[in-house]
Write an enzyme that holds these catalytic residues in place. Structure first.
Site, PDB file in Angstrom:
ATOM      1  N   GLY A  45      -3.213   5.003   9.427  1.00 14.22           N
ATOM      2  CA  GLY A  45      -2.444   6.077  10.115  1.00 14.22           C
ATOM      3  C   GLY A  45      -3.412   6.453  11.407  1.00 14.22           C
ATOM      4  O   GLY A  45      -4.617   6.318  11.063  1.00 14.22           O
ATOM      5  N   GLN A  50      -6.952  11.474  17.963  1.00 14.20           N
ATOM      6  CA  GLN A  50      -8.021  10.439  17.690  1.00 14.20           C
ATOM      7  C   GLN A  50      -8.243   9.548  18.696  1.00 14.20           C
ATOM      8  O   GLN A  50      -9.361   8.906  18.659  1.00 14.20           O
ATOM      9  CB  GLN A  50      -7.741   9.806  16.339  1.00 14.20           C
ATOM     10  CG  GLN A  50      -7.675  10.719  15.175  1.00 14.20           C
ATOM     11  CD  GLN A  50      -7.302   9.956  14.066  1.00 14.20           C
ATOM     12  OE1 GLN A  50      -6.183   9.536  13.321  1.00 14.20           O
ATOM     13  NE2 GLN A  50      -8.357   9.619  13.221  1.00 14.20           N
ATOM     14  N   CYS A  98     -10.522   8.821   6.787  1.00 18.89           N
ATOM     15  CA  CYS A  98     -10.451   9.114   8.223  1.00 18.89           C
ATOM     16  C   CYS A  98     -11.174   8.325   9.032  1.00 18.89           C
ATOM     17  O   CYS A  98     -12.280   8.261   9.216  1.00 18.89           O
ATOM     18  CB  CYS A  98     -10.452  10.723   8.721  1.00 18.89           C
ATOM     19  SG  CYS A  98      -9.854  11.010  10.136  1.00 18.89           S
ATOM     20  N   LEU A  99     -10.386   7.633   9.904  1.00 22.76           N
ATOM     21  CA  LEU A  99     -11.188   6.914  10.982  1.00 22.76           C
ATOM     22  C   LEU A  99     -12.321   7.736  12.005  1.00 22.76           C
ATOM     23  O   LEU A  99     -13.157   7.209  12.501  1.00 22.76           O
ATOM     24  CB  LEU A  99     -10.229   6.178  12.122  1.00 22.76           C
ATOM     25  CG  LEU A  99      -9.383   5.017  11.149  1.00 22.76           C
ATOM     26  CD1 LEU A  99      -8.484   4.342  12.353  1.00 22.76           C
ATOM     27  CD2 LEU A  99      -9.918   3.943  10.734  1.00 22.76           C
ATOM     28  N   HIS A 140      -1.783  13.931   6.295  1.00 22.12           N
ATOM     29  CA  HIS A 140      -3.003  13.944   6.882  1.00 22.12           C
ATOM     30  C   HIS A 140      -2.988  13.580   8.216  1.00 22.12           C
ATOM     31  O   HIS A 140      -3.655  14.483   9.140  1.00 22.12           O
ATOM     32  CB  HIS A 140      -3.905  12.539   6.223  1.00 22.12           C
ATOM     33  CG  HIS A 140      -5.080  12.319   6.974  1.00 22.12           C
ATOM     34  ND1 HIS A 140      -6.201  12.566   5.978  1.00 22.12           N
ATOM     35  CD2 HIS A 140      -5.357  11.855   8.144  1.00 22.12           C
ATOM     36  CE1 HIS A 140      -7.381  11.903   6.936  1.00 22.12           C
ATOM     37  NE2 HIS A 140      -6.719  11.561   8.065  1.00 22.12           N
ATOM     38  N   GLU A 141      -2.148  12.815   8.850  1.00 20.54           N
ATOM     39  CA  GLU A 141      -1.895  12.738  10.609  1.00 20.54           C
ATOM     40  C   GLU A 141      -1.455  13.874  10.990  1.00 20.54           C
ATOM     41  O   GLU A 141      -1.975  14.226  12.031  1.00 20.54           O
ATOM     42  CB  GLU A 141      -1.100  11.213  10.839  1.00 20.54           C
ATOM     43  CG  GLU A 141      -1.577   9.974  10.185  1.00 20.54           C
ATOM     44  CD  GLU A 141      -2.953   9.921  10.353  1.00 20.54           C
ATOM     45  OE1 GLU A 141      -3.413  10.208  11.513  1.00 20.54           O
ATOM     46  OE2 GLU A 141      -3.472   9.203   9.609  1.00 20.54           O
ATOM     47  N   HIS A 144      -4.048  16.227  12.283  1.00 20.48           N
ATOM     48  CA  HIS A 144      -4.774  15.919  13.478  1.00 20.48           C
ATOM     49  C   HIS A 144      -3.877  16.721  14.604  1.00 20.48           C
ATOM     50  O   HIS A 144      -4.622  17.106  15.369  1.00 20.48           O
ATOM     51  CB  HIS A 144      -4.849  14.619  13.604  1.00 20.48           C
ATOM     52  CG  HIS A 144      -5.792  13.831  12.811  1.00 20.48           C
ATOM     53  ND1 HIS A 144      -7.313  13.993  12.780  1.00 20.48           N
ATOM     54  CD2 HIS A 144      -5.826  12.775  11.839  1.00 20.48           C
ATOM     55  CE1 HIS A 144      -7.741  13.208  12.134  1.00 20.48           C
ATOM     56  NE2 HIS A 144      -6.892  12.356  11.392  1.00 20.48           N
TER      57      HIS A 144
HETATM   58 CO    CO Z   1      -7.585  11.010  10.017  1.00 21.64          CO
END
Ligand code: CO
Length: 184
Positions: A45, A50, A98-99, A140-141, A144
């Protein structure tokens, strides 16, 4: 085009993202770039903040989880201007990563199910219920877009213990294979 992933400490990750409409410039290309960036970094995701854009755009491709969850084989979706209107079911603990927070994974508690309204890449409106892994990834996304990170959702004690690691990450002390950007 692969874009750099903004890392913990970048102010854009703490902003509340804005809605967009179909006149947003080169939206198709942007969505394609987000999928490419996510695949390149082995993510499932990615939210626009991000990659440094404070807009309400999320891409998800859960197909890498197919081995454990055959239903996810074709779970590839775009969420524009998403609004979670309801969260329900049990509270479930699940280990997230998370990236934007490389090499850190923590158990996070979230609701089992969500009802969400969103536009897809063609600006068609949807009103759907998700559960299981998709509900987990979407929540989660979605965080953000609200300027939240999964580390905000761990216990106060755990968060305190993570402080040093997070500060190291914000300074670039990690080893990853994908393009990234630290805060200036
Ligand atoms: Co994330």
């Amino acid at each position: 085009m692969i874009r750099p992933v903004y890392i913990y400490g970048s102010p854009v990750l703490r902003k509340v993202a804005q809605d967009i409409d179909s006149t947003y410039p080169e939206i198709k290309q942007l969505i394609e770039d987000m999928f490419e960036t996510m695949h390149h970094s082995d993510g499932i995701g990615l939210a626009a903040p991000q990659i440094g854009l404070s807009i309400r755009l999320i891409v998800i491709d859960a197909s890498p989880l197919e081995e454990d969850e055959p239903d996810l084989k074709d779970f590839r979706k775009v969420f524009i201007n998403a609004k979670i209107v309801e969260r329900f079911g049990e509270q479930i603990l699940y280990k997230e990563g998370c990236l934007s927070i490389p090499n850190l994974r923590e158990e996070v508690e979230r609701e089992e199910k969500i009802r969400i309204q969103y536009f897809d890449e063609n600006f068609t409106l949807h009103d759907e219920i998700f559960d299981g892994i998709p509900a987990r990834i979407i929540q989660h996304e979605y965080d953000h877009l609200e300027g939240m990170l999964f580390t905000d959702r761990v216990s106060a004690l755990r968060r305190k213990l993570l402080g040093g690691k997070l500060s190291a990450i914000s300074k670039g002390k990690f080893d990853i294979e994908y393009k990234f950007k630290l805060s200036k």
